[in-house]
Design a protein around this motif. Sequence first.
Motif, PDB file in Angstrom:
ATOM      1  N   PRO A  23       0.813  -1.229   0.000  1.00  0.00           N
ATOM      2  CA  PRO A  23       0.000   0.000   0.000  1.00  0.00           C
ATOM      3  C   PRO A  23       0.842   1.272   0.000  1.00  0.00           C
ATOM      4  N   ASN A  24       2.021   1.229   0.582  1.00  0.00           N
ATOM      5  CA  ASN A  24       2.845   2.436   0.657  1.00  0.00           C
ATOM      6  C   ASN A  24       3.927   2.460  -0.411  1.00  0.00           C
ATOM      7  N   TYR A  25       3.897   1.574  -1.392  1.00  0.00           N
ATOM      8  CA  TYR A  25       4.967   1.462  -2.381  1.00  0.00           C
ATOM      9  C   TYR A  25       5.228   2.755  -3.150  1.00  0.00           C
ATOM     10  N   PRO A  26       4.223   3.381  -3.712  1.00  0.00           N
ATOM     11  CA  PRO A  26       4.558   4.574  -4.503  1.00  0.00           C
ATOM     12  C   PRO A  26       5.122   5.713  -3.662  1.00  0.00           C
ATOM     13  N   MET A  27       4.771   5.782  -2.380  1.00  0.00           N
ATOM     14  CA  MET A  27       5.188   6.902  -1.547  1.00  0.00           C
ATOM     15  C   MET A  27       6.532   6.649  -0.878  1.00  0.00           C
ATOM     16  N   LYS A  28       6.967   5.412  -0.854  1.00  0.00           N
ATOM     17  CA  LYS A  28       8.144   5.045  -0.093  1.00  0.00           C
ATOM     18  C   LYS A  28       9.298   4.775  -1.049  1.00  0.00           C
ATOM     19  N   ASN A  29      10.470   5.170  -0.656  1.00  0.00           N
ATOM     20  CA  ASN A  29      11.653   4.852  -1.440  1.00  0.00           C
ATOM     21  C   ASN A  29      11.994   3.392  -1.171  1.00  0.00           C
ATOM     22  N   TYR A  30      11.522   2.517  -2.002  1.00  0.00           N
ATOM     23  CA  TYR A  30      11.638   1.087  -1.753  1.00  0.00           C
ATOM     24  C   TYR A  30      13.062   0.607  -1.996  1.00  0.00           C
ATOM     25  N   THR A  31      13.633  -0.034  -0.990  1.00  0.00           N
ATOM     26  CA  THR A  31      14.995  -0.571  -1.108  1.00  0.00           C
ATOM     27  C   THR A  31      15.007  -2.086  -1.147  1.00  0.00           C
ATOM     28  N   GLY A  32      13.893  -2.703  -0.835  1.00  0.00           N
ATOM     29  CA  GLY A  32      13.841  -4.164  -0.801  1.00  0.00           C
ATOM     30  C   GLY A  32      14.205  -4.730   0.561  1.00  0.00           C
ATOM     31  N   ASP A  33      14.629  -3.882   1.496  1.00  0.00           N
ATOM     32  CA  ASP A  33      15.056  -4.360   2.812  1.00  0.00           C
ATOM     33  C   ASP A  33      13.914  -4.950   3.627  1.00  0.00           C
ATOM     34  N   ASP A  34      12.688  -4.529   3.340  1.00  0.00           N
ATOM     35  CA  ASP A  34      11.547  -5.047   4.100  1.00  0.00           C
ATOM     36  C   ASP A  34      11.388  -6.549   3.923  1.00  0.00           C
ATOM     37  N   HIS A  35      11.879  -7.076   2.828  1.00  0.00           N
ATOM     38  CA  HIS A  35      11.705  -8.500   2.552  1.00  0.00           C
ATOM     39  C   HIS A  35      12.977  -9.296   2.810  1.00  0.00           C
ATOM     40  N   LYS A  36      13.926  -8.716   3.510  1.00  0.00           N
ATOM     41  CA  LYS A  36      15.180  -9.399   3.826  1.00  0.00           C
ATOM     42  C   LYS A  36      15.381  -9.452   5.340  1.00  0.00           C
ATOM     43  N   ARG A  37      14.340  -9.771   6.065  1.00  0.00           N
ATOM     44  CA  ARG A  37      14.422  -9.722   7.533  1.00  0.00           C
ATOM     45  C   ARG A  37      14.783 -11.058   8.157  1.00  0.00           C
ATOM     46  N   SER A  38      14.937 -12.083   7.388  1.00  0.00           N
ATOM     47  CA  SER A  38      15.212 -13.394   7.977  1.00  0.00           C
ATOM     48  C   SER A  38      16.629 -13.490   8.526  1.00  0.00           C
ATOM     49  N   ASN A  39      17.495 -12.576   8.169  1.00  0.00           N
ATOM     50  CA  ASN A  39      18.878 -12.653   8.631  1.00  0.00           C
ATOM     51  C   ASN A  39      19.220 -11.555   9.636  1.00  0.00           C
ATOM     52  N   TRP A  40      18.230 -11.023  10.337  1.00  0.00           N
ATOM     53  CA  TRP A  40      18.490  -9.963  11.298  1.00  0.00           C
ATOM     54  C   TRP A  40      19.221 -10.519  12.512  1.00  0.00           C
ATOM     55  N   GLU A  41      19.993  -9.663  13.147  1.00  0.00           N
ATOM     56  CA  GLU A  41      20.714 -10.078  14.349  1.00  0.00           C
ATOM     57  C   GLU A  41      19.955  -9.588  15.564  1.00  0.00           C
ATOM     58  N   ARG A  42      19.832 -10.467  16.547  1.00  0.00           N
ATOM     59  CA  ARG A  42      19.142 -10.114  17.783  1.00  0.00           C
ATOM     60  C   ARG A  42      19.915  -9.003  18.492  1.00  0.00           C
ATOM     61  N   PRO A  43      19.212  -7.972  18.974  1.00  0.00           N
ATOM     62  CA  PRO A  43      19.907  -6.902  19.713  1.00  0.00           C
ATOM     63  C   PRO A  43      20.549  -7.462  20.983  1.00  0.00           C
ATOM     64  N   ALA A  44      21.504  -6.731  21.498  1.00  0.00           N
ATOM     65  CA  ALA A  44      22.177  -7.157  22.732  1.00  0.00           C
ATOM     66  C   ALA A  44      21.145  -7.250  23.853  1.00  0.00           C
ATOM     67  N   GLN A  45      21.279  -8.274  24.691  1.00  0.00           N
ATOM     68  CA  GLN A  45      20.351  -8.490  25.797  1.00  0.00           C
ATOM     69  C   GLN A  45      20.541  -7.420  26.854  1.00  0.00           C
ATOM     70  N   GLN A  46      19.459  -6.767  27.243  1.00  0.00           N
ATOM     71  CA  GLN A  46      19.499  -5.779  28.313  1.00  0.00           C
ATOM     72  C   GLN A  46      19.830  -6.493  29.617  1.00  0.00           C
ATOM     73  N   VAL A  47      20.621  -5.848  30.447  1.00  0.00           N
ATOM     74  CA  VAL A  47      21.010  -6.432  31.722  1.00  0.00           C
ATOM     75  C   VAL A  47      19.808  -6.400  32.666  1.00  0.00           C
ATOM     76  N   GLN A  48      19.537  -7.522  33.303  1.00  0.00           N
ATOM     77  CA  GLN A  48      18.406  -7.632  34.227  1.00  0.00           C
ATOM     78  C   GLN A  48      18.862  -7.227  35.624  1.00  0.00           C
ATOM     79  N   THR A  49      18.367  -6.078  36.102  1.00  0.00           N
ATOM     80  CA  THR A  49      18.754  -5.581  37.427  1.00  0.00           C
ATOM     81  C   THR A  49      17.637  -5.720  38.455  1.00  0.00           C
ATOM     82  N   VAL A  50      16.406  -5.989  37.981  1.00  0.00           N
ATOM     83  CA  VAL A  50      15.261  -6.191  38.863  1.00  0.00           C
ATOM     84  C   VAL A  50      14.527  -7.445  38.392  1.00  0.00           C
ATOM     85  N   GLU A  51      13.595  -7.908  39.208  1.00  0.00           N
ATOM     86  CA  GLU A  51      12.809  -9.074  38.816  1.00  0.00           C
ATOM     87  C   GLU A  51      11.921  -8.723  37.625  1.00  0.00           C
ATOM     88  N   ILE A  52      11.982  -9.547  36.594  1.00  0.00           N
ATOM     89  CA  ILE A  52      11.168  -9.358  35.401  1.00  0.00           C
ATOM     90  C   ILE A  52      10.264 -10.577  35.267  1.00  0.00           C
TER      91      ILE A  52
END
Length: 165
Positions: A23-52
């Motif tokens: 739906p947003n294709y004509p308005m967005k500068n399409y780079t193709g990155d939206d369809h390449k998400r299977s190889n993303w790297e998990r962000p660094a784990q936040q340090v747990q300082t309280v009970e979660i």
Amino acid sequence: MESNKDYTQIPGWGIDANPEDEPNYPMKNYTGDDHKRSNWERPAQQVQTVEILKSNERPALSAVFGTASPPTGLSGMIRRHAFKYSESSYGHWLPMLLADRINVVEGIIEDLAEGIIPNLFAEHGMKSELKFNKAGLAKKVLVRAAILGVVVLCLTRKKKRKSFF
């Protein structure tokens, strides 16, 4: 199990298969990155300082999480109990609702213990209620006064009964 099935004949399925059909294709500068998400790297784990508390449906903590109000007191005990159940069950959500209500009372008690008198009129939005919903505010006040009256009546009757024995 076949993975090459064509689901495009099912209404609504496969709508994201063609990147130019977004739906947003004509308005967005399409780079193709939206369809390449299977190889993303998990962000660094936040340090747990309280009970979660985490869902029993998740194998690990989220990469980032809030630490502003860890579970404490009676509401924390109820929350710990609630997280033993699936998020799709009443055994999880009803205790969580109860814990929220109890947490409000705990906050008021904590404020009073620290010498802070809470401005319940302002904190509960009564000024707006008075301005925009006078009938609703009157109903709330009357219902709460009736409940308080019944509680006081029950407590005073118990005291009178005890004095006879």
